[in-house]
Design a protein around this motif. Sequence first.
Motif, short mmCIF file in Angstrom:
data_model
loop_
_atom_site.label_atom_id
_atom_site.label_comp_id
_atom_site.label_asym_id
_atom_site.label_seq_id
_atom_site.Cartn_x
_atom_site.Cartn_y
_atom_site.Cartn_z
N UNK C 408 -41.34 -23.57 2.51
CA UNK C 408 -41.38 -21.87 3.50
C UNK C 408 -42.78 -22.07 3.63
N UNK C 409 -43.58 -23.48 2.85
CA UNK C 409 -44.95 -23.10 3.42
C UNK C 409 -45.22 -23.81 4.24
N UNK C 412 -43.92 -22.22 7.97
CA UNK C 412 -45.13 -21.20 7.97
C UNK C 412 -46.64 -21.40 8.31
N UNK C 413 -47.22 -22.98 7.51
CA UNK C 413 -48.39 -23.04 7.80
C UNK C 413 -48.37 -23.69 9.74
N UNK C 415 -46.69 -22.65 11.91
CA UNK C 415 -46.60 -21.43 12.91
C UNK C 415 -47.59 -21.25 12.79
N UNK C 416 -48.99 -20.75 11.85
CA UNK C 416 -49.99 -19.98 12.10
C UNK C 416 -51.18 -21.16 12.85
N UNK C 419 -49.65 -21.32 16.15
CA UNK C 419 -50.24 -20.01 16.88
C UNK C 419 -48.95 -20.09 18.05
N UNK C 420 -47.37 -20.87 17.19
CA UNK C 420 -46.30 -20.41 18.42
C UNK C 420 -45.44 -19.71 17.92
N UNK C 421 -44.84 -19.07 18.03
CA UNK C 421 -44.09 -18.02 17.33
C UNK C 421 -42.54 -18.26 16.45
N UNK C 424 -42.56 -19.52 13.71
CA UNK C 424 -42.16 -18.57 12.14
C UNK C 424 -41.25 -17.60 12.46
N UNK C 427 -39.32 -19.85 9.34
CA UNK C 427 -39.90 -19.42 8.16
C UNK C 427 -38.32 -18.61 7.09
N UNK C 428 -38.59 -17.22 8.55
CA UNK C 428 -37.34 -16.44 8.51
C UNK C 428 -35.87 -16.84 8.02
N UNK C 535 -50.34 -23.37 0.04
CA UNK C 535 -51.46 -22.40 -0.04
C UNK C 535 -50.82 -20.92 -1.29
#
Lengths: 181, 206, 642, 323
Positions: C408-409, C412-413, C415-416, C419-421, C424, C427-428, C535
């Motif tokens: 997950x980390x 999500x990292x 994704x951050x 910047x492309x969704x 994200x 992760x969900x 994170x």
Amino acid sequence: MFKNLITESTAKSPWLFHINSGSCNGCDIELVAVLTPRYDAERFGFKLAGSPRHADIVVVSGPLTQQSLPRTLRAISQVPEPRCIVTIGSCPQSGNVFKGSYSVMAPLSKYVHVDVAVAGCTPKPEAIMDGLVQATEILKEKRKAWLEAKKNGLKDGPKAETEQEVPAAEDVPASGEEVQQ
Amino acid sequence: MDFPFVREAVKNLFSRSSCDMYPLKPSEAAEQYRGRIEYDPSKCINCHFCERVCAGGAISVVEVPVEEGTQITRTFDLSTCTFCNTCADFCNTHAIKLTKDYHMIGLKEGDLLVSGTFVKVAKKKPAPPPAEAKPEEKAAPAIKPRDDGKPVQDPSKCVYCGICAKKCLGEALTVDRKEKLWKLDEDKCVSCGTCEEVCPKKAIIM
Amino acid sequence: MTNLLSYTHFPVYSIMVLFLGAFLVVIAGKSKALRHIFAICAVTASLACLIALIKPVMIDGEVIAYWMGAREPAGGYAIGIALEVDALSLFFGLLIATAVFVSCCYSITYMRFDENVSQYYTLFLMLSGGVIGLVLSGDLFNMFIMVEILTFAAVALTAFRNKAHGALEAAFKYLVVGCIGSTCILAGTIMLYAQARTLNFAQLSAFIPGNFNTSTIIAFALLYIGFSTKAFIVPFHPLAADAHGAAPASISVLISGVLTKSGIYGIIRLTYFLFQSMALGKMQFLLVFIGSVSMFVCVTMALAQHDFKRLLAFHSISQIGYVLTACGLCTALGISAGLYHAMNHTLFKGLLFLAAGAVLQQTGTTDLNKLGGLSKRMPHTTVLFLIGAFSISGIPPFNGFASKWMVYQATYQKAVESGNIGFLFATIIALITSVLTLASFVKVSQSVFFGQLPEEYKDVKEVPFGMRFAMGIFAVLCIVTGLFRELVTHYLTEPAARAVFDVGKYINSMLGDGYASAVMGANAPVRTEVVFDMAGTWQPIHWLLLLCILLLAITLVALLGRYDTVSENKAALAEGKFDIFFGGEKSVPSQVGGGDLFWGFKHNWRHYFSFMHDLHSGIVNDYALWAVVALALAMLYMLIVL
Amino acid sequence: MAIVYSSLVYLGYILIFPGFLFCFVAGMLITGIDRKIVAKMQKRVGPPILQPMYDFFKLMGKETIIPAAANKTVFLAAPIVGLAAMVVIQLFIPVISTPILYGTADLIVILYLLLIPALAEIYGGSASGSPYAGVGLSREMVTIIACELPLVLIFLSVAKTVGNAMGTGLCFSLSDIAAYQAANGSLMLKASMIPAAIAMLLVIPGETGNHPFDAAEAETEICEGMLAEYSGAPLGIYKLTHAIKTFTLTALFVALFLGGIGTGIVLLDALIEFAICVVLTIIFISLVHAVTARLKIEQLFKYYWTAVSTIALISLVLAWFGM
């Protein structure tokens, strides 16, 4: 140090398990009326429990018809000690107007020791509440008796629990003749 | 998006609860509430009416002959009673009354029994009427039932109470208590046997 | 060549020992004991060789290049077949060797009722030899041969119990789609050889990134589809369910634990080494998208299953989806998380399949609707199954959670950073899949181990010690890898992740130093500093300490209040005091399990489930059609992207 | 000597302050207040505030019946594991702004730790072998799946917002979140966080299985669901776990969204936090309990996966674009 705290709270949070063995539902709605805002038995901690395992007080209503008798007795036996049994209305006490019918196996006291009997053909909610509060007092004595029984080795409570042999529904004689009063 | 009851719920939060605190404040039952039975043995004439009309069979009588008559104890078993007040209605002498006391909790065996005893002094029998005065009535032969099945009255037993007339479906009977008159209207009578059955003194034979 | 016992020879030993064992087992002929000794010795020897390699390869970071028949590359062309063992291949090798070892111990007692078991062991050892060969080989065509060996061994083993329902049909399906995959790999190898005139992996990975032309891109698509059939990823996943359902349990452990990993290994080698194209956002999107789709599709399919082994099969594909998503992120943390999850997956999936085998052997069926209450008759298997179930559904102290937490980390990292969704959503989907995995394993434990014991399984006995011992090894490994997260990541997954990013060293160690920079010139892979920052924090040991203290405290409180002794006497038993509460009725055996669980969820997703039901028709031609369509799409995608 | 002292303090943390005793008292009081407020809303007088305490100690005194068909060890071990895990979660949640035990677990771990008490109940019910428990655990599992999606979206959006401010782009650890809120105001005030807060408040009754979402323990339909076969001490421990869960979730909400209002003195903070939790319970658990009827299991699932998830998604999207 917990002993008297537990005994006190046994009286303060009695949970009811209601068994309707063929009643005309008059006593059932009165019992539920006891929990409504006007009479509010929850002030004393009364709560209807979903399964006999959660119950302290077993409330029986109805004249114990032939089909419901074995099931009632099995449900009562599944309630953990210390328990006490309250009957509402005249039916479980004596079969009321249905006495003598082939299918009525009242009174309950023939099979199980009844602690409190609330009379009245549909007793008033106040009467039921008195009966239940009376039962919580008895619950305390029962708990002490049960602890003694456990202490000196008696595995289960006094045998006098069931005076008579339980006529399971299957082998009850077809004509209720000799069972009648 | 309507949320039913939210306003009531919040309003109730700050208003008084509608609970009338039963054990702290005793509450009276309604005026004609049929509660615990009160039995006044002195008024009772032991006519057994209440037993016969009681649906639950709650009333039981014990009659013990005593030197000056019979000692009668009548017990009302509240755990079998349906509190229908029929016995009180039928009791001509108002010996039974259902009070407003609803607090009927039975812990031991005898809690739910209401009983009363009284001694019914047997009245001195009036001197036997001279035997010969009405020997023929006395020695009147037993009334033979009529062959066409209609009811026949036995004047010696009849007390002219009029129940048979009241109960007769076809109004075939007229009874007059004063003139001790019992008349049967043959064609209206369907010989259904109600009068024979109803008669408290068994004075009618079919 | 002088010292035969130096560690450079160990890669060859670990492969050859297995093939030698396969041969010796046939010679052993009738005597069971001899056959078992050969099998166990071969497997332990291969595992020992690989463990001995940990020190040089993982810790010192050395890459062993081993030329078969001592044919060094002459004149810049690598003619001989090479074995190349860097941290990544050793990591997979170790994983596969442990799974093979445990499965071999298990199958000794598990196959005692079957006849012609010597063929079983030959195929078993051929399969394991092929897989370890695939993982350690540094030559593309050698990889293809090993793929062929393992595919045919797996197909034959799936149909080993040919009288079982659906075994032959499953084997046939596996054969058809497996061969499509193998031919794709072969075609890809040929096209690459035509372009680069070499089959050596290091030389290819030095040559290809320079000159992408249509034929290399098509070869890339072919190889990619070939390896994804081996890993049973989304377009090919119904295949796995049939293959596992029919194969004996010890073979299902190999198929789900080992073959899928070889597919993943192939894809990683392909995308990170051969074509070094993972830096492109589009390529990452391809892998992450396929990973998430296979995660979600397979877990929902698993929820709808009525058979224990098919359910486990679908789960292994959804876990492979996790691994693929994590490895497709092209971040150091992503690859480390992916590899960690691959290892955990082999461990807990192996344990679950062995438990399924134990249930199958004792009760004769794995149908969730018929079983129930086995925990009273098979307590040890239940405990082992629960450890596996808790690990796969990611309950904190166990290993499944440690790797999922890293996945997950990582997603999500990524994704951050990017910047492309899209990441994200990955992760969900990963988090929701984890809950659905938990749901399906609650379903299995309720319908097989708890609930009421049906009549016909009243006298089921516990499985013999041999099988429990094998399951015990997996269980202990599951717990150990879960608790000591830092040790595992430090010694195993991080070196492997560094190796993935260090292609230059891979090439130079194979073909002499400076070769990479000479050939590739500008875009020579430079050695980047790899960072693994988290994170959040998670120390399993600290947490376990807290839990144990509290458990102690609460049990003390409960016992202090004299946890009332349970009163049992004959009169109460007759009265029904200890029967289950049925509303007063006499307790009739009624088991709530299998199909009638999770109605709420299935009702809300009923359109999705009916669509999925029609899609998975079970007919071979549909699966073959899917394979071809997937190939076409992959080619199209690659041509557009690269 | 220092080690002994520090381990004693550590033990004190676990067993006394934010640990077992504090949770026990806080959980019981919150449930008592909840039952009293629900009664008041129905114009009833309602039980005394200490009623859950009486229930717990009465259950401790009752006989424990283990059904013949049950698997004895799991049947007795499940409630204890559930309670232990519940108290452990409470240890990680910082009391308003001063995290007591930090550095062990972060947001994702809490998300998974919340599964353990629910799982303890599921395996307890399944070990008892009763068909009512079977139906109960099936509904409980669907409830868990239903509450998972909104919780995931909320946690990701919180992590993103705090991460943006901290520069690392992502921050899951609770202590950093608490520090961030202590530094620049509680998250509740940020525009992007309000939908997440609302979604979290809507998830709390579902996660704890309170009235409108208690299809899993519907005493009228399936006789207390998973707890049908439990009596005596194990049942008491389950009720205690349920009580502590209510407190823990509201405390988690306070830690995530109302972090910045701490005063520094730990005990005072604890009281403030307890007061806020009580207010939140009254509004979002008791009012909802008194006003609504029980939802069917698929309505519950649809409600959580459509309505509440979209609210949480709004806040995630807002957080994503750096609002």
